[in-house]
Design a protein around this motif. Sequence first.
Motif, PDB file in Angstrom:
ATOM      1  N   SER A 260      11.461  14.993  -5.231  1.00 15.50           N
ATOM      2  CA  SER A 260      10.164  14.417  -4.931  1.00 15.50           C
ATOM      3  C   SER A 260      10.198  13.180  -3.869  1.00 15.50           C
ATOM      4  O   SER A 260      11.236  12.630  -3.756  1.00 15.50           O
ATOM      5  CB  SER A 260       8.986  14.086  -5.998  1.00 15.50           C
ATOM      6  OG  SER A 260       9.786  13.137  -6.601  1.00 15.50           O
ATOM      7  N   MET A 261       9.376  13.118  -3.210  1.00 15.82           N
ATOM      8  CA  MET A 261       8.890  12.080  -2.453  1.00 15.82           C
ATOM      9  C   MET A 261       8.302  10.900  -3.061  1.00 15.82           C
ATOM     10  O   MET A 261       7.060  11.086  -3.097  1.00 15.82           O
ATOM     11  CB  MET A 261       8.457  12.312  -0.975  1.00 15.82           C
ATOM     12  CG  MET A 261       8.260  11.005   0.052  1.00 15.82           C
ATOM     13  SD  MET A 261       8.253  11.656   1.759  1.00 15.82           S
ATOM     14  CE  MET A 261       6.366  11.854   1.723  1.00 15.82           C
ATOM     15  N   TRP A 262       8.922   9.953  -3.739  1.00 14.76           N
ATOM     16  CA  TRP A 262       8.591   8.826  -4.232  1.00 14.76           C
ATOM     17  C   TRP A 262       7.804   7.831  -3.214  1.00 14.76           C
ATOM     18  O   TRP A 262       8.614   7.582  -2.164  1.00 14.76           O
ATOM     19  CB  TRP A 262       9.507   8.085  -5.379  1.00 14.76           C
ATOM     20  CG  TRP A 262       8.952   6.767  -5.727  1.00 14.76           C
ATOM     21  CD1 TRP A 262       7.846   6.536  -6.280  1.00 14.76           C
ATOM     22  CD2 TRP A 262       9.622   5.551  -5.727  1.00 14.76           C
ATOM     23  NE1 TRP A 262       7.280   5.462  -6.768  1.00 14.76           N
ATOM     24  CE2 TRP A 262       8.869   4.648  -6.343  1.00 14.76           C
ATOM     25  CE3 TRP A 262      10.972   4.993  -5.319  1.00 14.76           C
ATOM     26  CZ2 TRP A 262       9.430   3.087  -6.634  1.00 14.76           C
ATOM     27  CZ3 TRP A 262      11.163   3.694  -5.278  1.00 14.76           C
ATOM     28  CH2 TRP A 262      10.515   3.017  -6.135  1.00 14.76           C
ATOM     29  N   ALA A 263       6.497   7.525  -3.304  1.00 11.94           N
ATOM     30  CA  ALA A 263       5.933   6.963  -1.977  1.00 11.94           C
ATOM     31  C   ALA A 263       6.726   5.463  -1.777  1.00 11.94           C
ATOM     32  O   ALA A 263       6.493   5.175  -0.354  1.00 11.94           O
ATOM     33  CB  ALA A 263       4.335   6.761  -2.334  1.00 11.94           C
ATOM     34  N   ARG A 264       6.839   4.727  -2.802  1.00 14.47           N
ATOM     35  CA  ARG A 264       7.324   3.572  -2.418  1.00 14.47           C
ATOM     36  C   ARG A 264       8.805   3.525  -1.791  1.00 14.47           C
ATOM     37  O   ARG A 264       9.093   2.546  -1.129  1.00 14.47           O
ATOM     38  CB  ARG A 264       7.136   2.384  -3.613  1.00 14.47           C
ATOM     39  CG  ARG A 264       7.298   0.802  -3.138  1.00 14.47           C
ATOM     40  CD  ARG A 264       6.916   0.050  -3.972  1.00 14.47           C
ATOM     41  NE  ARG A 264       7.680  -0.238  -5.040  1.00 14.47           N
ATOM     42  CZ  ARG A 264       7.452   0.190  -6.409  1.00 14.47           C
ATOM     43  NH1 ARG A 264       6.224   0.947  -6.488  1.00 14.47           N
ATOM     44  NH2 ARG A 264       8.166  -0.034  -7.427  1.00 14.47           N
ATOM     45  N   GLY A 265       9.396   4.465  -2.443  1.00 16.25           N
ATOM     46  CA  GLY A 265      11.094   4.470  -1.837  1.00 16.25           C
ATOM     47  C   GLY A 265      10.912   4.879  -0.596  1.00 16.25           C
ATOM     48  O   GLY A 265      11.766   4.437   0.353  1.00 16.25           O
ATOM     49  N   GLN A 266      10.127   5.921  -0.224  1.00 24.81           N
ATOM     50  CA  GLN A 266      10.079   6.228   1.182  1.00 24.81           C
ATOM     51  C   GLN A 266       9.433   5.185   2.248  1.00 24.81           C
ATOM     52  O   GLN A 266       9.825   4.989   3.324  1.00 24.81           O
ATOM     53  CB  GLN A 266       9.054   7.402   1.617  1.00 24.81           C
ATOM     54  CG  GLN A 266       9.026   7.981   2.885  1.00 24.81           C
ATOM     55  CD  GLN A 266      10.133   9.033   3.137  1.00 24.81           C
ATOM     56  OE1 GLN A 266      10.988   8.945   2.236  1.00 24.81           O
ATOM     57  NE2 GLN A 266      10.427   9.299   4.227  1.00 24.81           N
ATOM     58  N   ALA A 267       8.627   4.252   1.751  1.00 28.99           N
ATOM     59  CA  ALA A 267       8.062   2.701   2.397  1.00 28.99           C
ATOM     60  C   ALA A 267       9.277   2.126   2.538  1.00 28.99           C
ATOM     61  O   ALA A 267       9.253   1.422   3.556  1.00 28.99           O
ATOM     62  CB  ALA A 267       7.123   2.370   1.505  1.00 28.99           C
ATOM     63  N   TRP A 268      10.085   2.002   1.554  1.00 23.07           N
ATOM     64  CA  TRP A 268      11.324   1.113   1.971  1.00 23.07           C
ATOM     65  C   TRP A 268      12.013   1.566   2.705  1.00 23.07           C
ATOM     66  O   TRP A 268      12.501   0.893   3.789  1.00 23.07           O
ATOM     67  CB  TRP A 268      11.811   0.844   0.375  1.00 23.07           C
ATOM     68  CG  TRP A 268      11.466   0.152  -0.591  1.00 23.07           C
ATOM     69  CD1 TRP A 268      11.625   0.422  -1.998  1.00 23.07           C
ATOM     70  CD2 TRP A 268      10.751  -1.020  -0.764  1.00 23.07           C
ATOM     71  NE1 TRP A 268      10.888  -0.340  -2.862  1.00 23.07           N
ATOM     72  CE2 TRP A 268      10.428  -1.336  -2.239  1.00 23.07           C
ATOM     73  CE3 TRP A 268      10.276  -2.000   0.199  1.00 23.07           C
ATOM     74  CZ2 TRP A 268       9.799  -2.397  -2.299  1.00 23.07           C
ATOM     75  CZ3 TRP A 268       9.396  -3.245  -0.273  1.00 23.07           C
ATOM     76  CH2 TRP A 268       9.194  -3.414  -1.520  1.00 23.07           C
ATOM     77  N   ALA A 269      12.346   2.857   3.153  1.00 23.32           N
ATOM     78  CA  ALA A 269      13.009   3.361   3.912  1.00 23.32           C
ATOM     79  C   ALA A 269      12.428   2.971   5.426  1.00 23.32           C
ATOM     80  O   ALA A 269      13.224   2.663   6.418  1.00 23.32           O
ATOM     81  CB  ALA A 269      13.269   5.023   3.828  1.00 23.32           C
ATOM     82  N   ILE A 270      11.222   3.285   5.518  1.00 20.20           N
ATOM     83  CA  ILE A 270      10.482   2.984   6.873  1.00 20.20           C
ATOM     84  C   ILE A 270      10.766   1.528   7.203  1.00 20.20           C
ATOM     85  O   ILE A 270      11.391   1.291   8.477  1.00 20.20           O
ATOM     86  CB  ILE A 270       9.025   3.562   6.677  1.00 20.20           C
ATOM     87  CG1 ILE A 270       8.769   4.804   6.473  1.00 20.20           C
ATOM     88  CG2 ILE A 270       8.296   3.136   8.085  1.00 20.20           C
ATOM     89  CD1 ILE A 270       7.462   5.287   5.878  1.00 20.20           C
ATOM     90  N   TYR A 271      10.186   0.728   6.574  1.00 15.57           N
ATOM     91  CA  TYR A 271      10.414  -0.749   6.581  1.00 15.57           C
ATOM     92  C   TYR A 271      12.100  -1.189   7.021  1.00 15.57           C
ATOM     93  O   TYR A 271      12.287  -1.896   7.744  1.00 15.57           O
ATOM     94  CB  TYR A 271       9.894  -1.597   5.291  1.00 15.57           C
ATOM     95  CG  TYR A 271       9.575  -2.790   5.539  1.00 15.57           C
ATOM     96  CD1 TYR A 271      10.832  -3.903   5.378  1.00 15.57           C
ATOM     97  CD2 TYR A 271       8.473  -3.431   5.901  1.00 15.57           C
ATOM     98  CE1 TYR A 271      10.483  -5.048   5.996  1.00 15.57           C
ATOM     99  CE2 TYR A 271       8.050  -4.773   5.923  1.00 15.57           C
ATOM    100  CZ  TYR A 271       9.105  -5.464   6.174  1.00 15.57           C
ATOM    101  OH  TYR A 271       9.061  -6.960   6.131  1.00 15.57           O
ATOM    102  N   GLY A 272      12.702  -0.643   5.940  1.00 16.39           N
ATOM    103  CA  GLY A 272      14.246  -1.078   6.257  1.00 16.39           C
ATOM    104  C   GLY A 272      15.015  -0.658   7.451  1.00 16.39           C
ATOM    105  O   GLY A 272      15.628  -1.283   7.964  1.00 16.39           O
ATOM    106  N   PHE A 273      14.762   0.386   7.764  1.00 19.67           N
ATOM    107  CA  PHE A 273      15.325   1.062   8.957  1.00 19.67           C
ATOM    108  C   PHE A 273      14.769   0.481  10.170  1.00 19.67           C
ATOM    109  O   PHE A 273      15.364   0.224  10.980  1.00 19.67           O
ATOM    110  CB  PHE A 273      15.523   2.693   8.740  1.00 19.67           C
ATOM    111  CG  PHE A 273      16.597   3.263   7.975  1.00 19.67           C
ATOM    112  CD1 PHE A 273      18.042   2.954   8.506  1.00 19.67           C
ATOM    113  CD2 PHE A 273      16.372   3.546   6.884  1.00 19.67           C
ATOM    114  CE1 PHE A 273      18.980   3.662   7.858  1.00 19.67           C
ATOM    115  CE2 PHE A 273      17.248   4.212   5.838  1.00 19.67           C
ATOM    116  CZ  PHE A 273      18.876   4.140   6.447  1.00 19.67           C
TER     117      PHE A 273
END
Length: 414
Positions: A260-273
Amino acid sequence: MRSLPRFFTYLMPLLLLGGFAPSCTPKIPSAQASDSAATGFKVDQQLAYCAAQARKTVALTPDYTKLPRRIGAGKNQWEYVDREDWTSGFWPGTLWYLFENQPTDFWKGKADTFTRNLAPVLDHKTVDHDLGFMFYSSYGNGYRLTQNPAYKQVLLRAADSLATLFNPRVGTILSWPRMVKQMNWPHNTIMDNMINLELLFWASKNGGRKEFYDMAVSHARVTSQHHFRPDGTSYHVAVYDDKTGQFIKGVTHQGYSDNSMWARGQAWAIYGFTMCYRESKEPEFLDRARKSADVFIQRLPEDQVPYWDFDAPDIPKAPRDASAAAIVASALLELSTLMPDQAVAQRYRRQAENMLASLSTAQYQARDQGPAFLLHSTGHKPNGSEIDASINYADYYYLEALLRLQKLQRGKPL
């Protein structure tokens, strides 16, 4: 077929007309094309709201060794943690952002006091990866705004400690040493760890070891290679062989399922990259930030605030995660300044504005329900903790996003 959010209907002509014009200089999307005032959203009013709410928290906080972390659903008082908690840097970081917006002795004094409380964390062995969250949010913002040399020395110590978790055979930082035996994850790296790389980038340029830069780039590159599925969604945890560096599997810890796409995990990816591209100018990281953002945006509900997991089976009754929306809004504002294609840049900025406007409504702001800024965040749903709560990092990234938008509206760089 999932319908696209309504704002795409008027942005589509911009996307079709957009061209690609490479540039090494960050660009600020024009205010004419992306003016949040057109929607009635007043960023200064929201900053004043945050200051008023924070004053309530200051008055209620018992002493500087206790840091507000959460307000449970239906409650109106903070639950506090000590400096060892991974979120301990967000409250002093919030105070520094308030000082940045209102440079008064009151905010500076409170920020300094709560920040200095964190230093003893570095007096013992590093037990997990969260030093960037804890120290860059607090001491990092404090040093940026005051140039206090004492803050700089603590930041360099924190970077040294974080670097002890780097495994050169894998090429990433070990996130959770305790999970090596507990979950049989020989070397585990979680998506959240992307945020901690900013501490290493900073240290490499400010008197720390030069190899910190290489560690950060390596971590981001290996994460980009193994943490993502073909559709751009991410795993929460990547598990590696600690001796060979071989990728073993991708799993979740705080999401609904391994796929699944965990929302905050995907958010960390956007912010981090986004941050890693800013620091390194590696095209791979910009591409990863874009792909991570696009799938997140495409699957948002109508009010632009995600459910805690995009694949939760009980949507639309599933809890929301305002913290993920705040993190992504802040990230998209920065991403908009790094995009060479101005049509895409404008789309990201408009998306961030729409998310901030939604978070700033009575639906999501705490207002008279408690001293936090925001309601309806979800911390660890599978563990049954912080569900539909106010959480300190939601407030921190919401305030950061508001300050970034204010700077863009004034034509200032981030």
